[in-house]
Write an enzyme that holds these catalytic residues in place. Structure first.
Site, PDB file in Angstrom:
ATOM      1  N   CYS A 296     -15.252  -3.203  -5.722  1.00 21.91           N
ATOM      2  CA  CYS A 296     -14.415  -4.129  -4.972  1.00 21.91           C
ATOM      3  C   CYS A 296     -15.355  -4.983  -4.119  1.00 21.91           C
ATOM      4  O   CYS A 296     -16.457  -4.612  -3.817  1.00 21.91           O
ATOM      5  CB  CYS A 296     -13.471  -3.313  -4.095  1.00 21.91           C
TER       6      CYS A 296
ATOM      7  N   ASN B 137       0.807  -1.223   0.000  1.00 22.06           N
ATOM      8  CA  ASN B 137       0.000   0.000   0.000  1.00 22.06           C
ATOM      9  C   ASN B 137       0.831   1.261   0.000  1.00 22.06           C
ATOM     10  O   ASN B 137       0.327   2.339  -0.253  1.00 22.06           O
ATOM     11  CB  ASN B 137      -1.010  -0.031   1.149  1.00 22.06           C
TER      12      ASN B 137
ATOM     13  N   ASP C 125      -7.635  -4.670   7.167  1.00 22.47           N
ATOM     14  CA  ASP C 125      -7.038  -5.679   6.279  1.00 22.47           C
ATOM     15  C   ASP C 125      -6.649  -6.941   7.019  1.00 22.47           C
ATOM     16  O   ASP C 125      -6.459  -7.985   6.402  1.00 22.47           O
ATOM     17  CB  ASP C 125      -5.790  -5.099   5.580  1.00 22.47           C
TER      18      ASP C 125
ATOM     19  N   ARG D 223      -7.476  -0.903  -7.803  1.00 23.06           N
ATOM     20  CA  ARG D 223      -8.098   0.357  -7.394  1.00 23.06           C
ATOM     21  C   ARG D 223      -7.085   1.471  -7.237  1.00 23.06           C
ATOM     22  O   ARG D 223      -7.378   2.619  -7.527  1.00 23.06           O
ATOM     23  CB  ARG D 223      -8.787   0.168  -6.034  1.00 23.06           C
TER      24      ARG D 223
ATOM     25  N   ARG E  45     -17.091   1.526  -2.579  1.00 27.11           N
ATOM     26  CA  ARG E  45     -15.808   2.197  -2.314  1.00 27.11           C
ATOM     27  C   ARG E  45     -15.773   3.501  -3.109  1.00 27.11           C
ATOM     28  O   ARG E  45     -15.137   3.619  -4.129  1.00 27.11           O
ATOM     29  CB  ARG E  45     -14.646   1.274  -2.645  1.00 27.11           C
ATOM     30  N   PRO E  46     -16.512   4.498  -2.628  1.00 32.14           N
ATOM     31  CA  PRO E  46     -16.601   5.771  -3.345  1.00 32.14           C
ATOM     32  C   PRO E  46     -15.260   6.525  -3.331  1.00 32.14           C
ATOM     33  O   PRO E  46     -14.370   6.196  -2.547  1.00 32.14           O
ATOM     34  CB  PRO E  46     -17.649   6.541  -2.542  1.00 32.14           C
ATOM     35  N   ILE E  47     -15.140   7.487  -4.200  1.00 33.30           N
ATOM     36  CA  ILE E  47     -13.944   8.355  -4.192  1.00 33.30           C
ATOM     37  C   ILE E  47     -14.364   9.824  -4.103  1.00 33.30           C
ATOM     38  O   ILE E  47     -13.646  10.728  -4.537  1.00 33.30           O
ATOM     39  CB  ILE E  47     -13.064   8.118  -5.447  1.00 33.30           C
ATOM     40  N   ASP E  48     -15.522  10.045  -3.483  1.00 33.56           N
ATOM     41  CA  ASP E  48     -16.036  11.425  -3.369  1.00 33.56           C
ATOM     42  C   ASP E  48     -15.070  12.358  -2.634  1.00 33.56           C
ATOM     43  O   ASP E  48     -14.938  13.539  -2.987  1.00 33.56           O
ATOM     44  CB  ASP E  48     -17.401  11.425  -2.678  1.00 33.56           C
ATOM     45  N   GLN E  49     -14.360  11.846  -1.644  1.00 34.89           N
ATOM     46  CA  GLN E  49     -13.437  12.722  -0.895  1.00 34.89           C
ATOM     47  C   GLN E  49     -12.230  13.114  -1.741  1.00 34.89           C
ATOM     48  O   GLN E  49     -11.721  14.226  -1.634  1.00 34.89           O
ATOM     49  CB  GLN E  49     -12.987  12.010   0.402  1.00 34.89           C
TER      50      GLN E  49
ATOM     51  N   ARG F 139      -1.942 -10.626  -5.666  1.00 34.68           N
ATOM     52  CA  ARG F 139      -1.931  -9.157  -5.773  1.00 34.68           C
ATOM     53  C   ARG F 139      -1.150  -8.523  -4.624  1.00 34.68           C
ATOM     54  O   ARG F 139      -0.567  -7.457  -4.778  1.00 34.68           O
ATOM     55  CB  ARG F 139      -3.367  -8.618  -5.739  1.00 34.68           C
TER      56      ARG F 139
END
Ligand code: EPZ
Length: 429
Positions: A117, A23, A305, A93, A122-126, A397
């Protein structure tokens, strides 16, 4: 498709070297785009997410030379293509980091909307709220996110949700914005600090990474740099939980114990022993584990996780454990597969009740996602008999050479491709 065949009743024993953080690597690699020089990266994990990220960078025009198994030399130069391909982006992602890095360097980016996912929405609005605050115009159509900014200008941004992705993405864009940006209510994970350290090594001016507030004074030019990616605390935690689950004795090497404090504390609550040294941690299982309730939270809380692998540990504890998943809506995909192995688990919304002390039995199961796959492998090592874990591409992955590391710890695990299986089936006809 590939699968693992795993023999059960295994107590893991020995030591394992932990690889670089997935990550961190999947954020540092897109950040290389900001550099006007050459970047040396070390301790990159050999995982498919990193291989995919490298392919995306090459399609954008970055010159990449391998400098060893876990080291790369990257020279972005002036990129010819600013639109990562959908075929590659849909594989991971974290490709959303190309929004921040391309915006910072070129003032525009065209990135496919990141794939869904199996962890729930799993939004990306921020991310998008922050880019807009920095002066970007965003247009979403035909599955693409088109961002452009005449000029990025520093802003005061308060995140509604503590988000690792949004924190890193906005750090990338703000690093090149004119003036000061203040990011508040940000994530504090070690990977955020690692990315900030890399950006500062290239000449950025970022302070406060790892705390609730990050202050960034934009700069116009970024130099080359050399950076070593931090160890993967999630891989290390996975092996620590596997040691306690199998009643084994495992030393994880090349770790930063500070990053693993929540996992160390939780394993100790079950009665297993954890010995901490400056760069390694030794975990020893015991015969009769005690149950323990678990709540996941952003860092420094217990990481979501590791909730699937920790659930497997708690199936071995004598008594009832209550697990509350506070980060994602749908992160119990592993439960149905564990129940196929005899686990007694009841899910109510974001809570799972684990009735431990019921021995698991080997069975054919399927990995629904990366960390659930790792959990199923631990369960297979504990179970009585042989298990097959299908669709292990998910596991590849995020875990570097997992089966070799497990074999080194005494496990009997082998990889088979579907074709092997079909051939065998064919032989029977
Ligand atoms: C990162 O995902 C990790 N991935 C995930 O690891 C990890 O599970 C997750 O953080 C949480 O720790 C990488 O770092 C590449 P978030 P990310 O934004 O950044 C909500 C693994 O197994 N949210 O911190 O996508 C979101 O829905 C992977 O290695 C918004 O609402 O997660 C979630 O509920 C799986 N709006 C929460 O915040 C946004 O704009 C945390 O998500 C962004 C997020």
């Amino acid at each position: 498709m590939e699968k693992f065949i795993v023999q059960g009743n295994t107590r893991l024993s020995g030591s394992v070297k932990i690889s670089g953080s997935k990550n961190s690597a999947v954020a540092v690699l897109p950040a290389v785009i900001l550099s006007s020089g050459t970047v040396q990266l070390e301790n990159l994990p050999g995982i498919t997410d990193v291989h995919t990220m490298i392919k995306i960078l090459e399609t954008l025009g970055v010159l990449i030379r391998r400098r060893g198994r876990d080291a790369l030399e990257l020279t972005p130069g002036n990129l010819s293509n600013l639109a990562p391909s959908y075929e590659l982006v849909k594989k991971m992602r974290a490709s959303y980091y190309f929004m921040g890095s391309l915006l910072a360097r070129y003032g525009r980016a065209e990135v496919p909307i990141p794939g869904g996912c199996d962890l729930g929405p799993r939004p990306i609005d921020q991310h998008l709220k922050g880019f807009t605050a920095l002066g970007a115009t965003i247009n979403i159509e035909h599955g693409m996110i088109n961002l452009s900014a005449e000029k990025l200008v520093g802003a005061h941004i308060y995140l509604d949700v503590v988000s690792i992705g949004a924190t890193i993405n906005l750090m990338l864009a703000a690093a090149a914005a004119e003036g000061r940006t203040v990011l508040e209510n940000v994530a504090k994970e070690p990977e955020i600090v690692d990315v900030a350290n890399f950006l500062n090594a290239m000449g950025a001016s970022i302070r406060g990474a790892g705390t609730d507030v990050i202050r960034i004074d934009g700069v116009r030019k970024f130099s080359g740099a050399r950076h070593t990616v931090i160890p993967d605390r999630i891989e290390a935690g996975t092996f620590m939980l596997a040691a306690a689950s199998t009643g084994g004795s495992v030393i994880v090497e090349d770790v930063i114990p500070k990053h693993l404090e929540a996992i160390t504390a939780k394993i100790r609550e079950t009665g297993a022993t954890v010995e901490v040294e400056p760069e390694r941690i030794k975990v020893k299982g015991i015969e009769s584990l005690a149950p323990s309730d678990l709540k996941t939270f952003p860092y420094p809380g217990f990481p979501t996780d590791l909730q699937p692998p920790c659930m497997v540990l708690l199936t071995a504890a004598r008594g009832l454990s209550v697990i509350t998943e506070n980060v994602f809506d749908g992160r119990f995909n592993h439960v149905d597969e564990l129940k196929r192995m005899g686990a007694r688990i009841k899910v109510e919304g974001r809570t799972a009740l684990v009735e431990g002390g019921v021995p698991l039995t080997g069975a054919p199961v399927t990995a629904p996602d990366l960390r659930s796959g790792a959990a199923l492998i631990i369960a297979a090592l504990m179970a009585d008999g042989e298990s097959q874990i299908n669709e292990i591409e998910h596991v590849d992955r995020g875990y570097d050479n997992l089966e070799q590391k497990l074999v080194q710890l005494g496990a009997s695990i082998r990889r088979e491709s579907e074709s092997d299986y079909q051939e065998q089936a064919g032989d029977l006809e």
